[in-house]
Every structure is written in structure tokens, then in C-alpha cells.
Design a protein around this motif. Structure first.
Motif, mmCIF file in Angstrom:
data_model
loop_
_atom_site.group_PDB
_atom_site.id
_atom_site.type_symbol
_atom_site.label_atom_id
_atom_site.label_comp_id
_atom_site.label_asym_id
_atom_site.label_seq_id
_atom_site.Cartn_x
_atom_site.Cartn_y
_atom_site.Cartn_z
ATOM 1 N N ASP A 189 -11.377 -7.267 1.002
ATOM 2 C CA ASP A 189 -10.648 -6.941 -0.224
ATOM 3 C C ASP A 189 -9.115 -7.039 0.033
ATOM 4 O O ASP A 189 -8.481 -6.742 0.988
ATOM 5 N N ALA A 190 -8.483 -7.609 -1.145
ATOM 6 C CA ALA A 190 -6.860 -7.928 -0.843
ATOM 7 C C ALA A 190 -6.408 -6.584 -1.225
ATOM 8 O O ALA A 190 -5.666 -6.400 -2.296
ATOM 9 N N ASP A 191 -6.272 -5.584 -0.300
ATOM 10 C CA ASP A 191 -5.833 -4.136 -0.530
ATOM 11 C C ASP A 191 -4.503 -4.230 0.558
ATOM 12 O O ASP A 191 -4.820 -4.467 1.804
ATOM 13 N N PHE A 192 -3.488 -4.044 0.056
ATOM 14 C CA PHE A 192 -2.199 -3.736 1.020
ATOM 15 C C PHE A 192 -1.370 -2.664 0.678
ATOM 16 O O PHE A 192 -1.191 -2.277 -0.656
ATOM 17 N N THR A 193 -0.853 -2.050 1.672
ATOM 18 C CA THR A 193 0.304 -1.051 1.430
ATOM 19 C C THR A 193 1.403 -1.513 1.960
ATOM 20 O O THR A 193 1.534 -1.931 3.078
ATOM 21 N N ILE A 194 2.472 -1.831 0.917
ATOM 22 C CA ILE A 194 3.738 -2.373 1.515
ATOM 23 C C ILE A 194 4.940 -1.263 1.610
ATOM 24 O O ILE A 194 4.962 -0.523 0.626
ATOM 25 N N ILE A 195 5.527 -1.180 2.696
ATOM 26 C CA ILE A 195 6.416 -0.264 2.992
ATOM 27 C C ILE A 195 7.838 -0.553 3.355
ATOM 28 O O ILE A 195 7.843 -1.381 4.283
ATOM 29 N N ASP A 196 8.641 0.123 2.950
ATOM 30 C CA ASP A 196 10.129 -0.179 2.929
ATOM 31 C C ASP A 196 10.293 0.926 4.293
ATOM 32 O O ASP A 196 10.444 1.940 4.013
ATOM 33 N N LEU A 197 10.460 0.322 5.349
ATOM 34 C CA LEU A 197 10.651 1.300 6.554
ATOM 35 C C LEU A 197 11.936 2.002 6.820
ATOM 36 O O LEU A 197 12.115 3.130 7.406
ATOM 37 N N ASP A 198 13.046 1.451 5.778
ATOM 38 C CA ASP A 198 14.286 2.274 6.234
ATOM 39 C C ASP A 198 14.703 2.928 4.962
ATOM 40 O O ASP A 198 15.656 3.903 5.013
ATOM 41 N N LYS A 199 13.765 3.247 4.098
ATOM 42 C CA LYS A 199 14.087 3.822 2.709
ATOM 43 C C LYS A 199 14.265 5.333 3.046
ATOM 44 O O LYS A 199 13.171 5.805 3.537
ATOM 45 N N LYS A 200 15.163 6.188 2.888
ATOM 46 C CA LYS A 200 15.315 7.485 3.187
ATOM 47 C C LYS A 200 15.118 8.304 1.856
ATOM 48 O O LYS A 200 15.491 7.960 0.786
ATOM 49 N N TRP A 201 14.264 9.138 2.079
ATOM 50 C CA TRP A 201 14.036 10.058 0.697
ATOM 51 C C TRP A 201 13.533 11.591 1.154
ATOM 52 O O TRP A 201 13.434 11.745 2.227
ATOM 53 N N VAL A 202 13.413 12.213 0.181
ATOM 54 C CA VAL A 202 13.030 13.748 0.227
ATOM 55 C C VAL A 202 11.786 14.239 -0.423
ATOM 56 O O VAL A 202 11.737 13.725 -1.652
#
Length: 532
Positions: free
Chosen positions: A392-405
């Protein structure tokens, strides 16, 4: 022509990554190309060089819509999953009216949640002391044949419709589940120990938050796990320790694996990052869970357990409650407030930020504990949890540098609280793709904001047409499928708050009902891999 090309996707290869373009056809992965000149597709999604994982799986959720719609529904729960990069959830059988412990009850649950789901979902089966006492264990094999992925049993009380097992009832349950070849997951706390010390602390006047954790002590989990291992050894059952909280538990599982037993365990993000003294002193009942939070030493022992193979994967035990009626109702205290917290929206970011980005775990381990291992363990692999052609074309795309709270007011779960509030993270989900469809993008625009009053009534507030006629015996025994907790809830009197909350959920790109039920594909056993 392909349906979709995901360009500039940085995918894992062991502990390294490669930049590629992912081809999708008929909701499946169709190939990988470094050069797509001349290749046509109906849609292009630019992954922007972000880390692109095989779709992440939360194998332990309680979305509770059926009977407890004031706490969560499948729409808000799967919205939280999508926002958290989770492409498949596996929901527990216990927190519904009635609980899902037969094929008929399971079919009812599936019919009720199907119009709401935004991501894909599999189901746990259930087995209780009542099933043993009433000679209903034939339901175990029938549920297995229908496609559940595992069976859940409670050693301590859960909800009235899911009675706990005594020791001999648990042994009989192990024998029944062993015949199916599927795992049996136990809530591992010794009931007598917990019950005695909770009452003792109450008599002594302890009303502080940490008292909850100290009453449900480490020893209660230790002896429960030891008993479960003994039963697994005797029956040949595949024992799984759900939401394991202690470091000593990881050691017990490790030793069982060394002896060749099929024993597995999951941790949760809160058992990796929070300690009971700080969190329960600050948040009180809003940090109350079962098993309770433990110590900083247990946190570190769980990271070690993940790395050495004692802990097989991470899940959330996502179980939110309504603050007004179940966490902070007038007269409630740490003993009477309900135990549970949300988690599905923050699992992936916490493991990325506090695990991978801080060097506690490798990239390959991140993929294992968030995707691959749960998919294998629950018989969904390689349909889920893999980046193979045909998966299945399931993907989790992550911005490794994004800072958040972490801010509970920004989350999709209805509850509006989390003891993780204020945690500063580095690494955020940018997009979630399920079967080649963009389900979430980190932006304000959302399909849910556009739902009309009539659509929300149909999808959230009313059951699917004809459901009572389809399941007459269940509705005769459980009129309206309402729990007493719902009858006494704040949101029952203020349903408009549910609508307002749903319309405020950001970033959802599909309509309710997009998510699909995934049956177990086959019986798979996770290899025992320990490092020394």
C-alpha cells in the motif's frame, strides 16, 4: 500513466537515506525512479527532500465512539492519527457498548465507524472472564477467522462491558487464543496488589497526584508479566505486553525471549519521556493513566529496551476522556478521575525528536518501531509497514528540522489536554499519504472545515441508516448503545461543541469515510532479535 508521483522523497535504506521519486498506481507502490523525465502521472506531490517513512502504525488505540462519543469519535481519532503521520491504527475491543468480543459485535463496530474513518484501521479481538465463565470461548476462533489481528485481556478492571480475567480465566483465555496462532495482549497489572494499595493510600489520606503511581507500584506490573510469561510457556500462546511501563518489565521480556518464548512488548511515548513525580505533580488527573507513569530511570531503561530488542515497537494507548465529566468534575480526586490520555497525534513526532534526532535510536530502528515491526506482528506486512512494490502506498513525510511545541488546543483529539503539553520538539509531520492519497498536509486548509450541519449530523451524531434493523438483538440489549458515562457527560448536553471542534481541525485533505478496514493478511511471528 501513474496515479501519483511523489518527487524528492528521501527514503530510508538501513541507517542511510536515498533521494528518489515514488511511483503509485491503483493505491499501491509501483516503483522508484531517480529520473522521471517523460514519466506521466495524474498528480505530483513534492516531498521536498523530507524524510519519507513507510506509513506509521499505532497498534493500540481506544477511539470509543460507540457508547462514549463524548470522549472521542472515529473522525476525530483518525484525524489525530493523520495529523500525527499515522496511516493505520489498530483499535481495541473494550471501550464500546457493547464491547467487540464476537463477530456480530465486531461487524456492528465496523459499520458504525466506517463513515467516519480518515486513515486505515484494523481491529483487535477481545476475550474476557465472562467469556470463560459462560463458555463463549468459541468466539475467539470466530473473531480470528474474521480477520482480527490479536486478542486483548485485562488483568485489572476496564469498562463494565469488558470484565477482567482472574488468573485461571486468563489461563483458559491463553489456551483458546493459542489455538488461533494470534497474539494475546494483556494489561499487565496484578489486580489484588493495585486494589489493596489504592484503598490503603486512600485510607491514609493521600490525595496528591503521584500517589496514583505509587499505589499501582512497579511490583504489580512485574508479577503480572511473570505470570503471563508462565502461562505463555505452558500454553504456547504468543504473549504481548501492551503499554508496558517499567524497566524491569523490559528485562523480563528479554529473558523470556532468550529462552525461546514468543513474548513481545510495546512501550508508549509517555513511558519514554515523562516521569510520575513531575508530570503528576503538575497535571494531576490529566496525567493519570494505567499503568501509571514511572521514573526517569524507567524512561532510560525503555530506550535501552528498544535498542536491544527487548521492546519490539511503540504504540500509544490513546484513550482520552472528557475533562468536564471524567477528569475534573466537581468532587473528583486523583482516585476517582478516569485514567487515560491522548497520544496518536504525538507518537511519531516524539520518536523522531526525542529518539532519532537526539541520537538515542538509529534510522533503521525508527522505521522498525513505528512501522515494520507492528505490521509484521499483527499480520499486516507487507501490505502495511513496507516500501515494496505492491505494498500500500502509505507514507509518513517528516520535516526533521521543524521546531514546534505540543499544544493540546491545536490537536484533533476532542479532549483538549495532554501531559505532554509544552514539550518542545524538533521534527514534525509535513504530510501523511494513505494508499496514494494525500490525507494530511501541515497547513490550515481542511476539508473538515467545510462540513455542513447536515453532513455532521449524518456522519457523527446519527448512526448509519438501517443499523438498528441490521442488529436488532444488540440494540434490544443495549438501547441506543449509550453508556452511563455518556448520559452524564457535558458534550451530550452540548453537541455543538463537537461540531465546532471538528471544523477547527486543520490540514485534513480527504472526506470522512476515506479510511478502510484492513483484515489480517496472514499469521506472522516477529523474529526474536536481541543485541548484547
Amino acid at each position: 500513466m501513474y496515479d501519483l508521483i511523489i518527487t524528492n522523497a528521501r527514503i530510508p535504506q538501513g541507517d542511510d537515506t536515498v533521494l528518489t521519486n515514488i511511483l503509485v498506481k491503483d493505491e499501491k507502490i509501483a516503483g522508484f525512479l531517480t529520473d522521471i523525465d517523460g514519466v506521466e502521472a495524474k498528480e505530483i506531490i513534492d516531498a521536498k527532500g523530507f524524510l519519507t517513512l513507510p506509513g506509521c502504525i499505532d497498534s493500540h488505540t481506544h477511539f470509543m465512539y460507540q457508547g462514549f462519543p463524548h470522549r472521542e469519535n472515529f473522525l476525530t481519532g483518525t484525524a489525530a492519527a493523520a495529523r500525527g503521520g499515522v496511516t493505520t491504527i489498530i483499535d481495541m475491543p473494550c471501550c464500546s457498548v457493547p464491547s467487540a468480543r464476537s463477530v456480530e459485535q465486531l461487524k456492528l463496530k465496523l459499520d458504525l465507524v466506517a463513515p467516519q474513518a480518515l486513515v486505515d484501521y484494523a481491529m483487535w479481538g477481545g476475550v474476557t472472564g465472562e467469556d470463560v465463565r459462560n463458555d463463549w470461548l468459541h468466539n475467539v476462533q470466530e473473531q480470528a477467522d474474521y480477520g482480527v489481528v490479536a486478542f486483548k485481556a485485562y488483568m485489572t478492571p476496564s469498562v463494565p462491558t469488558f470484565p477482567r480475567v482472574t488468573d485461571p480465566e486468563m489461563y483458559e483465555s491463553f489456551k483458546a487464543v493459542a489455538k488461533t496462532g494470534l497474539p494475546i495482549g494483556i494489561h499487565a497489572e496484578n489486580f489484588a496488589m493495585c486494589d489493596f494499595y489504592v484503598k490503603k493510600f486512600q485510607r491514609e489520606g493521600r490525595m496528591d497526584g503521584p500517589a496514583w503511581a505509587e499505589a499501582r507500584m512497579e511490583l504489580a506490573e512485574k508479577v503480572a508479566i511473570e505470570l503471563g510469561i508462565s502461562f505463555a510457556e505452558d500454553t504456547g500462546a504468543r504473549l504481548h505486553i501492551v503499554h508496558m511501563s517499567t524497566g524491569v518489565g523490559a528485562k523480563l521480556v528479554r529473558e523470556a525471549k532468550k529462552r525461546g518464548l514468543n513474548v513481545t512488548a510495546e512501550s508508549c511515548p509517555h513511558y519514554l519521556t515523562l516521569n510520575y513525580q513531575d508530570a503528576m505533580s503538575k497535571y494531576g488527573a490529566l496525567a493519570k493513566i494505567a499503568p501509571p507513569l514511572r521514573t526517569k530511570k524507567d524512561n532510560e531503561m525503555h530506550w535501552e529496551g528498544i535498542n536491544d530488542g527487548s521492546i519490539d515497537f511503540v504504540a500509544t494507548d490513546h484513550a482520552p476522556y472528557e475533562i468536564e465529566s471524567e477528569k475534573a468534575r466537581k468532587g473528583m480526586n486523583i482516585w476517582t478521575a478516569f485514567p487515560g490520555i491522548p497520544g496518536v497525534e504525538t507518537m511519531v513526532p516524539i520518536l523522531v525528536s526525542e529518539g532519532y534526532n537526539k541520537g538515542r535510536i538509529s534510522l533503521s530502528k525508527l522505521v522498525e518501531i513505528l512501522s515494520t515491526n507492528a505490521a509484521i506482528h499483527y499480520g499486516l506486512y507487507p501490505k502495511k509497514g513496507a516500501m515494496f512494490i505492491g505494498s500500500d502506498a502509505d507514507f509518513t513525510i517528516i520535516d526533521l528540522d521543524k521546531k514546534w511545541v505540543i499544544d493540546p488546543k491545536e490537536q484533533a483529539s476532542m479532549c483538549g489536554y495532554t501531559p505532554l503539553e509544552g514539550m518542545e520538539l524538533t521534527g514534525k509531520v509535513a504530510m501523511t499519504i494513505v494508499r496514494g492519497h494525500l490525507v494530511f498536509k501541515d497547513e490550515d486548509d481542511s476539508t473538515l472545515a467545510k462540513l455542513t450541519d447536515d453532513e455532521l449530523q449524518k456522519v457523527v451524531h446519527k448512526y448509519p441508516e438501517g443499523i438498528e434493523e441490521k442488529y436488532p438483538e444488540i440494540f434490544k440489549e443495549y438501547p441506543n448503545l449509550y453508556s452511563k458515562e455518556y448520559e452524564n457527560s457535558y458534550r451530550k448536553e452540548h453537541p455543538e461543541l463537537i461540531d465546532k471542534h471538528i471544523r477547527g481541525i486543520k490540514g485534513i485533505k480527504v472526506q470522512p469515510g476515506f479510511g478502510k478496514f484492513v483484515k489480517r493478511q496472514k499469521i506472522q511471528i516477529l523474529p526474536r532479535k536481541l543485541t548484547f
